[in-house]
Scaffold this active site. Structure first.
Site, PDB file in Angstrom:
ATOM      1  N   LYS A 163      43.535  31.681  30.324  1.00  0.00           N
ATOM      2  CA  LYS A 163      43.520  31.751  31.421  1.00  0.00           C
ATOM      3  C   LYS A 163      44.823  30.857  32.016  1.00  0.00           C
ATOM      4  CE  LYS A 163      40.493  35.012  32.378  1.00  0.00           C
ATOM      5  NZ  LYS A 163      41.023  36.371  33.029  1.00  0.00           N
ATOM      6  N   ASP A 193      46.797  35.146  30.536  1.00  0.00           N
ATOM      7  CA  ASP A 193      46.489  35.929  31.623  1.00  0.00           C
ATOM      8  C   ASP A 193      46.445  35.207  32.992  1.00  0.00           C
ATOM      9  OD1 ASP A 193      45.504  38.011  33.303  1.00  0.00           O
ATOM     10  OD2 ASP A 193      43.149  37.537  32.475  1.00  0.00           O
ATOM     11  N   GLU A 218      49.405  38.719  29.930  1.00  0.00           N
ATOM     12  CA  GLU A 218      48.295  39.932  30.420  1.00  0.00           C
ATOM     13  C   GLU A 218      48.345  39.661  31.964  1.00  0.00           C
ATOM     14  OE1 GLU A 218      43.596  40.928  30.764  1.00  0.00           O
ATOM     15  OE2 GLU A 218      44.309  39.406  29.497  1.00  0.00           O
ATOM     16  N   ASP A 241      45.306  44.778  33.110  1.00  0.00           N
ATOM     17  CA  ASP A 241      43.965  44.829  33.643  1.00  0.00           C
ATOM     18  C   ASP A 241      43.864  45.352  35.150  1.00  0.00           C
ATOM     19  OD1 ASP A 241      41.245  44.403  34.319  1.00  0.00           O
ATOM     20  OD2 ASP A 241      41.384  42.064  33.778  1.00  0.00           O
ATOM     21  N   LYS A 265      37.548  48.414  32.129  1.00  0.00           N
ATOM     22  CA  LYS A 265      36.495  47.872  32.534  1.00  0.00           C
ATOM     23  C   LYS A 265      35.603  48.896  33.243  1.00  0.00           C
ATOM     24  CE  LYS A 265      38.034  43.086  32.641  1.00  0.00           C
ATOM     25  NZ  LYS A 265      38.709  41.919  33.602  1.00  0.00           N
TER      26      LYS A 265
END
Length: 367
Positions: A163, A193, A218, A241, A265
């Site tokens: 992250k 990400d 990401e 995402d 997701k």
């Protein structure tokens, strides 16, 4: 068979390690919404949705009003064959995709139990024995992130998500990726990400500073166009995402040439029905996938895992053991991280048994 009762529970899930993401998003203690659907024949289906604050247009307290609005459609309806009933729900109430995700998962659980089959048999049949796992490392100082990566690697993990973006410092983000690469060595997959928290300039500077490290990017920016610009300038592979949430957005990303991996997701797409359609589109377009959910415990983990193991291993990049990041567990027999990945058994439905004492009293009941 008819739906006779719907119950909604709220359970606080606490992350084992405070989980920090870009743009101020975090998970420390987050409420998950657990939905129970009972039938007049004694079968029960379970669903779950756990929205992360500020992540997407979704929040746990929004589930109850949506379910309340949909009870005229659900109560007395035949739950077998989820897509037909979900189509009726979508006509009755537009949007509120995340709330519908919990309903859809519960309907699939019921359908598989009625058939006496594990859920993955209805989603395409088992194609991989175990779904490969990645480990997500909270955005912390570089040396701390490196330590967390080593600990995860010792458990057999070979894919790592770093992250980025909590301090709005591109140099620190580059240092985080560098420290994690040094910790895990060459070979394992590593990607950074931002959760939409970077500007194109910030992401490109990080990419230029880490090009030799073999990393993937990401979701650096919010829009597909901005992500496409970063992908084009950096030349680095990209996983999307937040900006891919339906079939149209996947097609657009594919046209822009910025989607090497799609994150499917369940709650973002609206449950297993919509996620399965997204899975099949990605297979058609030859896009690799990460199949998981936004956050959650054993129900969400099991549902995503069933879809993951029913997906071609050629295009399944990884899954996530969401329940392994939080406490309490809702199902003692839920999927757990093990060497080689995340597995699901062959018991009917989701294959898990809920500890109803952990759930507590429902916040709403419809019958």
């Amino acid at each position: 068979m008819k739906i006779s009762r719907i119950s909604l529970h709220h359970v606080p899930l606490t992350s084992h390690v405070p989980y920090y993401m870009g743009a101020g998003k975090s998970c420390v203690t987050v409420t998950t919404a657990v939905l129970r659907i009972d039938t007049d024949e004694g079968l029960t289906g379970w669903g779950e949705v756990c929205p992360i604050p500020h992540y997407l247009p979704a929040y746990a307290n929004g589930v109850a009003p949506a379910v309340d609005e949909l009870t005229p459609v659900l109560l007395g309806a035949d739950p077998i064959g989820p897509e037909a009933l979900m189509a009726a729900c979508n006509k009755h109430l537009q949007g509120h995709t995340y709330a519908k995700s919990a309903i859809d998962i519960a309907l699939w659980d019921l359908t598989a139990k009625a058939a006496g089959l594990p859920l993955h048999r209805l989603l395409g049949g088992r194609q991989v024995e175990k779904a490969p796992l990645y480990h997500s490392v909270s955005c912390l100082p570089p040396d701390v992130m490196a330590d967390h990566a080593r600990e995860a690697q010792d458990t057999g993990i070979r894919q790592f998500q770093a992250k980025l973006g909590t301090d709005n410092d591109w140099a620190q983000d580059a240092a985080r990726l560098r420290a994690m690469r040094e910790a895990i060595g060459p070979g394992p997959l590593l990607y950074g990400d931002w959760n939409c928290g970077a500007t194109t300039l910030m992401a490109i500077r990080v990419a230029q500073a880490t090009r030799e490290l073999d990393v993937m990017l990401e979701q650096p920016c919010e829009s597909l166009e901005a992500c496409a610009q970063v992908r084009k300038v950096s030349g680095m592979a990209m996983k999307l995402d937040e900006s891919v949430h339906d079939l149209g957005s996947i097609m657009k990303a594919h046209t822009l040439g910025c989607i090497d991996v799609a994150t499917v997701k369940l709650s973002k797409f609206g449950g297993l029905s919509a996620a399965r359609r997204a899975r099949d589109l990605c297979l058609h377009l030859k896009i690799m996938m990460s199949i998981e959910d936004t956050w959650g415990s054993d129900i969400a983990t099991a549902a995503a895992a069933h879809l993951a193991v029913a997906t071609s291993g050629e295009y399944l990049l990884n899954a996530c053991d969401l329940s392994g990041y939080v406490s309490p567990h809702l199902a003692p027999d839920g999927p757990r991280r093990e060497p080689g990945g995340l597995n699901v058994g062959d018991a009917p439905g989701l294959g898990i048994t809920l500890d109803e004492a952990v759930l507590g009293d429902p916040v709403a009941v419809y019958q």
